[in-house]
Design a protein around this motif. Structure first.
Motif, PDB file in Angstrom:
ATOM      1  N   HIS A 155     -73.800  21.119  16.498  1.00 11.27           N
ATOM      2  CA  HIS A 155     -73.048  20.263  15.579  1.00 11.27           C
ATOM      3  C   HIS A 155     -73.766  20.245  14.221  1.00 11.27           C
ATOM      4  CE1 HIS A 155     -71.684  18.918  19.561  1.00 11.27           C
ATOM      5  NE2 HIS A 155     -70.569  18.556  18.959  1.00 11.27           N
ATOM      6  N   VAL A 156     -73.731  21.397  13.541  1.00 13.76           N
ATOM      7  CA  VAL A 156     -74.497  21.567  12.300  1.00 13.76           C
ATOM      8  C   VAL A 156     -74.093  20.552  11.247  1.00 13.76           C
ATOM      9  CG1 VAL A 156     -75.088  23.169  10.435  1.00 13.76           C
ATOM     10  CG2 VAL A 156     -74.813  24.016  12.769  1.00 13.76           C
ATOM     11  N   LEU A 157     -72.803  20.328  11.109  1.00 13.73           N
ATOM     12  CA  LEU A 157     -72.301  19.472  10.028  1.00 13.73           C
ATOM     13  C   LEU A 157     -72.928  18.086  10.066  1.00 13.73           C
ATOM     14  CD1 LEU A 157     -70.264  19.372   7.662  1.00 13.73           C
ATOM     15  CD2 LEU A 157     -68.600  18.477   9.296  1.00 13.73           C
ATOM     16  N   ILE A 188     -72.353  17.914  23.667  1.00 17.09           N
ATOM     17  CA  ILE A 188     -73.729  17.607  23.273  1.00 17.09           C
ATOM     18  C   ILE A 188     -74.405  18.889  22.816  1.00 17.09           C
ATOM     19  CG2 ILE A 188     -76.024  16.939  24.138  1.00 17.09           C
ATOM     20  CD1 ILE A 188     -74.634  14.911  25.941  1.00 17.09           C
ATOM     21  N   SER A 189     -75.054  18.820  21.665  1.00 10.13           N
ATOM     22  CA  SER A 189     -75.869  19.948  21.208  1.00 10.13           C
ATOM     23  C   SER A 189     -77.111  19.406  20.531  1.00 10.13           C
ATOM     24  CB  SER A 189     -75.091  20.855  20.242  1.00 10.13           C
ATOM     25  OG  SER A 189     -74.927  20.223  18.977  1.00 10.13           O
ATOM     26  N   LEU A 190     -78.116  20.246  20.468  1.00  8.26           N
ATOM     27  CA  LEU A 190     -79.372  19.863  19.829  1.00  8.26           C
ATOM     28  C   LEU A 190     -79.810  20.984  18.908  1.00  8.26           C
ATOM     29  CD1 LEU A 190     -79.577  19.167  23.172  1.00  8.26           C
ATOM     30  CD2 LEU A 190     -81.407  17.735  22.266  1.00  8.26           C
ATOM     31  N   SER A 191     -80.542  20.625  17.869  1.00 10.39           N
ATOM     32  CA  SER A 191     -81.057  21.631  16.943  1.00 10.39           C
ATOM     33  C   SER A 191     -82.383  21.153  16.380  1.00 10.39           C
ATOM     34  CB  SER A 191     -80.060  21.895  15.810  1.00 10.39           C
ATOM     35  OG  SER A 191     -79.587  20.695  15.234  1.00 10.39           O
ATOM     36  N   VAL A 192     -83.160  22.113  15.907  1.00 13.64           N
ATOM     37  CA  VAL A 192     -84.444  21.789  15.296  1.00 13.64           C
ATOM     38  C   VAL A 192     -84.500  22.454  13.927  1.00 13.64           C
ATOM     39  CG1 VAL A 192     -85.563  23.682  16.558  1.00 13.64           C
ATOM     40  CG2 VAL A 192     -86.970  21.885  15.520  1.00 13.64           C
ATOM     41  N   TYR A 193     -84.868  21.659  12.934  1.00 13.40           N
ATOM     42  CA  TYR A 193     -84.984  22.126  11.555  1.00 13.40           C
ATOM     43  C   TYR A 193     -86.445  22.154  11.157  1.00 13.40           C
ATOM     44  CZ  TYR A 193     -79.945  21.554  11.233  1.00 13.40           C
ATOM     45  OH  TYR A 193     -78.598  21.675  11.435  1.00 13.40           O
ATOM     46  N   GLU A 194     -86.909  23.312  10.760  1.00 15.94           N
ATOM     47  CA  GLU A 194     -88.272  23.462  10.292  1.00 15.94           C
ATOM     48  C   GLU A 194     -88.252  23.621   8.778  1.00 15.94           C
ATOM     49  OE1 GLU A 194     -92.298  25.955  11.447  1.00 15.94           O
ATOM     50  OE2 GLU A 194     -90.358  26.962  11.622  1.00 15.94           O
ATOM     51  N   LYS A 195     -88.760  22.607   8.099  1.00 16.63           N
ATOM     52  CA  LYS A 195     -88.762  22.602   6.630  1.00 16.63           C
ATOM     53  C   LYS A 195     -87.361  22.881   6.083  1.00 16.63           C
ATOM     54  CE  LYS A 195     -93.204  22.109   7.031  1.00 16.63           C
ATOM     55  NZ  LYS A 195     -93.764  20.732   7.017  1.00 16.63           N
ATOM     56  N   GLY A 196     -86.374  22.240   6.683  1.00 14.03           N
ATOM     57  CA  GLY A 196     -85.008  22.344   6.192  1.00 14.03           C
ATOM     58  C   GLY A 196     -84.197  23.500   6.736  1.00 14.03           C
ATOM     59  N   SER A 201     -81.605  26.120  18.442  1.00 16.58           N
ATOM     60  CA  SER A 201     -80.622  25.116  18.854  1.00 16.58           C
ATOM     61  C   SER A 201     -80.324  25.269  20.330  1.00 16.58           C
ATOM     62  CB  SER A 201     -79.331  25.265  18.032  1.00 16.58           C
ATOM     63  OG  SER A 201     -78.705  26.501  18.303  1.00 16.58           O
ATOM     64  N   VAL A 202     -79.716  24.244  20.883  1.00 17.26           N
ATOM     65  CA  VAL A 202     -79.274  24.256  22.280  1.00 17.26           C
ATOM     66  C   VAL A 202     -77.798  23.904  22.277  1.00 17.26           C
ATOM     67  CG1 VAL A 202     -79.532  23.230  24.558  1.00 17.26           C
ATOM     68  CG2 VAL A 202     -81.552  23.578  23.129  1.00 17.26           C
ATOM     69  N   GLY A 203     -76.962  24.893  22.590  1.00 14.67           N
ATOM     70  CA  GLY A 203     -75.526  24.672  22.580  1.00 14.67           C
ATOM     71  C   GLY A 203     -75.006  24.098  23.876  1.00 14.67           C
ATOM     72  N   ASP A 204     -73.697  23.816  23.884  1.00 17.08           N
ATOM     73  CA  ASP A 204     -73.112  23.139  25.043  1.00 17.08           C
ATOM     74  C   ASP A 204     -72.884  24.062  26.233  1.00 17.08           C
ATOM     75  OD1 ASP A 204     -71.003  24.654  24.176  1.00 17.08           O
ATOM     76  OD2 ASP A 204     -69.581  23.002  23.995  1.00 17.08           O
TER      77      ASP A 204
END
Length: 368
Positions: A155-157, A188-196, A201-204
């Motif tokens: 869910h990037v947005l 449900i999804s998860l993501s990690v941003y490193e310095k923007g 990510s972990v998709g559904d």
């Protein structure tokens, strides 16, 4: 006079729309659809005319004609792998979505609905921050199947918008922080941003199950259960997205109903909800590896983050990793409209999808 922008964010059983005049919301409406009606359609793209009628009726209720609009923006669906930002909706994009080459997902309707409304309005149609935005580094993309590479689907947005908002709130720059964010909704999804920058990510389809999605499962068991079952590809996809997860176990996608069941002593409901939260927590722990454990904060967002029970079950397991910020709800409509406004006012140049390779990687050009 400020520009009128319509933002469209389709969900599995709802179509959220918002009309903005400049940066101010004129109205926001969550159009609820009967689940039984939605399930009659053979696939997601075929719902577009059904949902369009409700969108146009909502505009009419507020005295707005399509011709009043300066731009229409839809949530980007399971596009080819593309960069973050805004894109002009074109035939290549619509062909990909209509054929569901990236998979079946309610957000696929965002571009199709925006294109239909803009066609009546005579204005530009765009998507912004597609769920397929972000190019994973090779180390995160390689799988045990040479034929399959992992792609970023999340869910990037909402995740980017909430992360940027959080950084601003604490007086820091998004580009200076490492953030893990879990979006909890129908999917449900998860993501990690490193310095923007989105680095994993972990998709559904590989992560936690959700109210209506099956999430990851043991592959050998999956093959054994479905290979000789006679179920066709389309029905199997519905089991993965739409008929899996909590609804498959308990017959409801509403976490509030699940909490009521638990309150009445339903042990099965309690076990299912705890399992969902456990898997979210486990995915958060896994994403911490992407930044070598250097996590500044963990954000829990999305509609289900309003549940104190859910937020508490997840937080208790991951609080040792980093501070936790609960940001219930979503800013997807606001983020869509803001992106569209930047495009139509010339502050941001939109991109155009010009080609898609065999691996589903999109080639884009900046529209000048």
């Amino acid at each position: 006079m400020s520009h009128l922008v319509l933002a469209i964010n389709p969900g599995s059983t709802s179509t959220k729309i918002a009309l903005f005049r400049g940066e101010e919301a004129v109205f926001i409406k969550n159009i609820e659809h009967d689940r039984a009606e939605i399930m009659k359609f053979p696939d997601t793209p075929s719902q577009k005319e059904f949902r369009l009628k409700f969108v146009l009726e909502a505009l009419e209720e507020h005295g707005v004609k399509p011709s009043d609009l300066a731009g229409v923006v839809g949530r980007g669906g399971l596009m080819p792998t593309i960069e973050t930002g805004g894109y002009i909706i074109n035939d290549l994009m619509k062909e990909w979505i209509t054929a569901e080459k990236g998979g079946s997902h309610a957000s696929n309707l965002g571009s199709l609905l925006a294109d239909l409304v803009a066609g009546q309005a005579g204005c530009g149609a765009y998507i912004y921050d597609s769920v397929a935005s972000g190019r994973l580094p090779l180390v995160a993309a390689i799988t045990g199947f040479p034929e399959i590479k992992r792609k970023s689907l999340s869910h990037v947005l909402n995740s980017r918008a909430q992360s940027i908002e959080y950084a601003k709130k604490i007086g820091k720059k998004f580009e200076d922080m490492n953030i893990i964010i879990a979006h909890l909704g129908g999917g449900i999804s998860l993501s990690v941003y490193e310095k923007g920058t989105l680095v994993d990510s972990v998709g559904d389809d590989i992560g936690p199950f959700s109210p209506e999605r099956a999430g990851g499962a043991p592959l050998m068991d999956f093959v054994n259960v479905f290979h000789d079952s006679g179920i066709d590809k389309r029905e199997l996809k519905k089991k993965l997205r739409g008929m899996g997860g909590v609804v498959a176990h308990l017959g409801t996608t509403d976490i509030r109903e699940v909490e009521e069941m638990i309150g009445k002593g339903d042990e099965k409901a309690k076990a299912v909800l705890e399992a969902m939260c456990y898997n979210v927590a486990k995915a958060i722990g896994g994403l911490a590896i992407a930044v070598s454990g250097k996590v500044d904060t963990i954000i829990i967002t999305g509609g289900i983050a309003k549940s104190a029970m859910v937020a508490g079950l997840i937080s208790e397991r991951v609080k040792f990793i980093a501070p936790i910020e609960i940001m219930p709800g979503e800013y997807e409509l606001e983020a869509l409209a803001a992106g569209c406004l930047r495009i139509i006012t010339g502050q941001e140049a939109p991109k155009v999808l010009v080609a898609i390779d065999e691996e589903g990687i999109g080639k884009s050009e900046v529209k000048k």
